[in-house]
Design a protein around this motif. Structure first.
Motif, PDB file in Angstrom:
ATOM      1  N   UNK A  16       0.844  -1.201   0.000  1.00 51.51           N
ATOM      2  CA  UNK A  16       0.000   0.000   0.000  1.00 51.51           C
ATOM      3  C   UNK A  16       0.877   1.248   0.000  1.00 51.51           C
ATOM      4  N   UNK A  57       2.425   1.821  -3.431  1.00 51.45           N
ATOM      5  CA  UNK A  57       1.465   2.192  -4.454  1.00 51.45           C
ATOM      6  C   UNK A  57       0.845   3.563  -4.156  1.00 51.45           C
ATOM      7  N   UNK A  58       0.549   3.792  -2.895  1.00 52.33           N
ATOM      8  CA  UNK A  58      -0.153   5.031  -2.525  1.00 52.33           C
ATOM      9  C   UNK A  58       0.745   5.951  -1.726  1.00 52.33           C
ATOM     10  N   UNK A  59       2.005   6.075  -2.189  1.00 48.57           N
ATOM     11  CA  UNK A  59       2.965   6.883  -1.442  1.00 48.57           C
ATOM     12  C   UNK A  59       2.532   8.329  -1.313  1.00 48.57           C
ATOM     13  N   UNK A  60       1.743   8.831  -2.271  1.00 43.85           N
ATOM     14  CA  UNK A  60       1.335  10.240  -2.201  1.00 43.85           C
ATOM     15  C   UNK A  60       0.493  10.526  -0.964  1.00 43.85           C
ATOM     16  N   UNK A  61      -0.244   9.504  -0.512  1.00 44.69           N
ATOM     17  CA  UNK A  61      -1.027   9.654   0.707  1.00 44.69           C
ATOM     18  C   UNK A  61      -0.122  10.048   1.863  1.00 44.69           C
ATOM     19  N   UNK A  65       1.240  13.521   1.518  1.00 42.64           N
ATOM     20  CA  UNK A  65       0.199  14.478   1.913  1.00 42.64           C
ATOM     21  C   UNK A  65       0.140  14.637   3.415  1.00 42.64           C
ATOM     22  N   UNK A 102      -1.721  19.392   0.915  1.00 43.01           N
ATOM     23  CA  UNK A 102      -1.468  18.054   1.459  1.00 43.01           C
ATOM     24  C   UNK A 102      -2.746  17.238   1.532  1.00 43.01           C
ATOM     25  N   UNK A 115      -5.443   9.864  -2.925  1.00 42.48           N
ATOM     26  CA  UNK A 115      -4.934   8.513  -2.734  1.00 42.48           C
ATOM     27  C   UNK A 115      -5.945   7.630  -2.015  1.00 42.48           C
TER      28      UNK A 115
END
Lengths: 326, 306
Positions: A292, A295-299, A302, B102, B109
């Motif tokens: 996870x 794949x969802x490193x931007x989360x 953020x 952010x 995501x």
């Protein structure tokens, strides 16, 4: 006076020395990947240092500096497309276009302030973005592939290591330039305008002219970053002008330490390395979660940005630079 | 260029305009009262679209989907305001821009994780899948319903803001928040109410846009930027400005994209017009905003004080 014990002296020294030695390390270990990764970091650092000049020192929160990166990239892309391969022509054209756009746009935007300034710079960057998207003959939405890197005479950009050192040298030159400007009368007027524009006006300074000049200088250095970006990726794309890139540049500045000359360099290292690490993070403790994260490193970027804003406003470099001074 | 085509484009522009108004109303009040730049407003719109699409797929009832989308985003807005954004009201705009930037990354995501990276489709409700005839012109009834619903909400907001006690407090807050709190109004509660209400409206806009646009991660950003153009053009903090600004931006964008290339072809050489037409058309609203700001920095319909 340079204080040799202060963090403001040794952090930049160590970091720049590290940058200079990196290709040697990469060569010895055979990990040429590091050179490309850090080329990108250097390009973003250059753009962020430029933006920080108006944002951190002039108080002009430009949310549209990605525009100038894009302009620099397209100057290389479009000239190459028409068969002009001379790198000095590319460089000159990039700076000329960037300066021209910045003068016209700057003349409008510096008259506004606060929230309006943020919005209007964003709007101009979006204009540039849509302009690039609609240039169908130059790839439009898909972007423009550049056949070969700019020909710069003896400096062979075709070699990744040479390009890396060229970017590093430019970054150091930009840091030196901004350091000189900020120590000069111009820089003091700019900083004075940030803390109290009305007072500066009352003292008889034409603050608009100072802000406009600072904006143009900053934009042109950003165009330079775009020139290198196009050479590095051999590609010019509207996505370079996307508003999220402008946002990323601001994140880099705040992460490193706003209003410090060297902060954005540290910020670029931290943010881009973090992105890289998150994407390839595989300690093998709990694979489903790691997948996870990859794949969802931007989360996580953020969340990290939100936490930095809420709790660590001084930034990484700002923290050390100020802690030592106290 | 026929009359019918022109009318269709005007209606399309109007439909985009009312959608933008639903977003701009909440955003401009948050700007005006809390002096807060909320870039994550577009994400609330996206969440509304996803909530709506998921609920519509599960229940098959558009009304239920609407209720879930609006209430869901309202609660979500309430939660993010209380957890994170409330602390940022007193900070400078840069911090607000960054923190909400952010939040956008986080929301995109989360959506990608829950619903996958590709777009999901949502049909218009059965009853609105046909066409209506207006002045001898066939127009999809769902799009027409959007215009009607948007105007109804606008009228409701007008009544709420101009005729009720809550509206009076909101107006007072927009012109001088400190004074309102000095007079003993619970400004914190008022702030949360306004924020949650704005989130609900954004969710409603997302739901209504679901069947005509594709529901996908990142769908909030282009809309957010249009909304920012709307409120800056209309005048920050002003509901009236948001309304007229939204209609102007919606019409200029849609009609400009449809007819500017044709108009250019009639005046300048064909090859240049074909290249420049779409470019200028897509930049039109940004040019409009730049001109407005250069001539009237406070916007076209600023908040009236006093």
């Amino acid at each position: 006076m340079v204080d040799f014990r202060s963090a403001r002296f040794w952090i930049p020294l160590v970091v720049l020395a590290g940058f200079a030695l990196l290709p040697v390390y990469a060569g010895l270990t055979g990990q040429s990947f590091y050179v490309t990764l850090f080329s990108r970091i250097l390009i973003y650092a250059l753009a962020a240092v430029a933006l920080n000049f108006v944002l951190g020192f002039g108080g002009l929160v430009s949310f549209g500096h990605a525009l100038y990166m894009g302009l620099g990239a397209y100057a290389v892309g479009i000239l190459s497309f028409h068969g002009v391969t001379n790198g000095w022509v590319h460089l000159g054209a990039a700076l000329l276009i960037g300066g021209l756009f910045a003068t016209v746009i700057g003349a409008v935007v510096v008259r506004t302030g606060g929230m309006t300034f943020i919005m209007i710079t964003l709007a101009f960057a979006q204009m540039g973005y849509f302009l690039a998207v609609s240039l169908k003959q130059y790839g439009g939405d898909d972007g423009l592939t550049i056949d070969a890197r700019s020909l710069m005479g003896v400096v062979d950009f075709g070699n990744n290591t040479v390009l890396y050192y060229a970017i590093l040298a430019t970054l150091i030159a930009a840091l030196w330039l901004f350091n000189r400007i900020l120590g000069a009368r111009f820089g003091f007027v700019l900083k004075g305008t940030k803390s109290n524009e009305r007072r500066m006006l009352a003292l008889g300074f034409p603050t608009l002219r100072y802000k406009l000049s600072a904006y143009v200088i900053s934009a042109m250095v950003c165009t330079l970053a775009g020139f290198f970006l196009a050479n590095f990726t051999k590609f010019a794309s509207p996505s370079y002008m996307q508003w999220s890139v402008s946002g990323e540049l601001i994140v880099i500045i705040v992460l490193g330490g706003m209003g410090t000359l060297f902060g954005p360099v540290v910020g670029a290292i931290v943010l881009l390395l973090l992105e890289e690490i998150l994407q390839g993070w595989k300690p093998g403790i709990y694979p489903p979660f790691e997948e996870i994260v990859n794949k969802h490193w931007q989360l996580f970027i953020g969340l990290f940005v939100i936490l930095v804003v809420l709790y660590a406003k001084r930034g990484v470099y700002g923290y050390f630079a100020e802690a030592r001074r106290e | 260029m026929t009359w019918g085509l022109f009318l269709t484009q005007v209606l399309n522009g109007l439909q985009l305009g009312v959608l933008l108004f639903l977003l701009a109303a909440g955003l401009t009040l948050v700007f005006g009262i809390m002096n807060f730049v909320n870039l994550a407003h577009g994400s609330l719109y996206m969440m509304g679209a996803y909530f709506g699409a998921a609920a519509f797929a599960a229940t098959g009832s558009f009304i239920a989907a609407g209720a879930i989308a609006v209430v869901g985003t309202l609660v979500l807005g309430f939660a993010i305001e209380r957890v994170a954004l409330m602390r940022l009201y007193s900070r400078d705009h840069l911090d607000q821009v960054l923190a909400t930037f952010g939040l956008i990354l986080v929301f995109n995501e989360v959506v990608r994780y829950l619903w996958g990276p590709s777009s999901i489709y949502m049909n218009a409700p059965e009853a609105l899948s046909g066409q209506v005839t207006l002045f001898g012109l066939n127009y999809p009834s769902y799009r027409f319903a959007i215009i009607a619903a948007g105007l109804t909400v606008a009228a409701g907001l007008y009544l709420l803001i101009n005729k009720t006690r809550l509206g009076m407090l909101i107006r007072a807050g927009a012109s001088n928040a400190e004074m309102v709190s000095a007079l003993g109004v619970d400004i914190k509660f008022l702030n949360t109410m306004v924020f949650a209400m704005g989130a609900g409206l954004a969710g409603l806009a997302g739901l209504m846009a679901g069947p005509i646009l594709s529901v996908q991660p990142g769908m909030g950003e282009p809309v957010l930027i249009l909304t920012l153009v709307v409120i800056v053009t209309g005048g920050i903090g002003s509901i009236r400005g948001a309304f007229y600004g939204a209609l102007i931006v919606g019409l200029v964008d849609t009609v400009g994209r449809a007819f500017l290339p044709i108009l250019l072809q009639m005046t300048i050489e064909r090859s240049i017009a074909q290249a420049a037409g779409p470019a200028i058309a897509s930049m039109l609203i940004y040019l409009l905003m730049a001109v407005v700001l250069a001539l009237r920095p406070q916007g076209l319909f600023p908040v009236r004080h006093g």
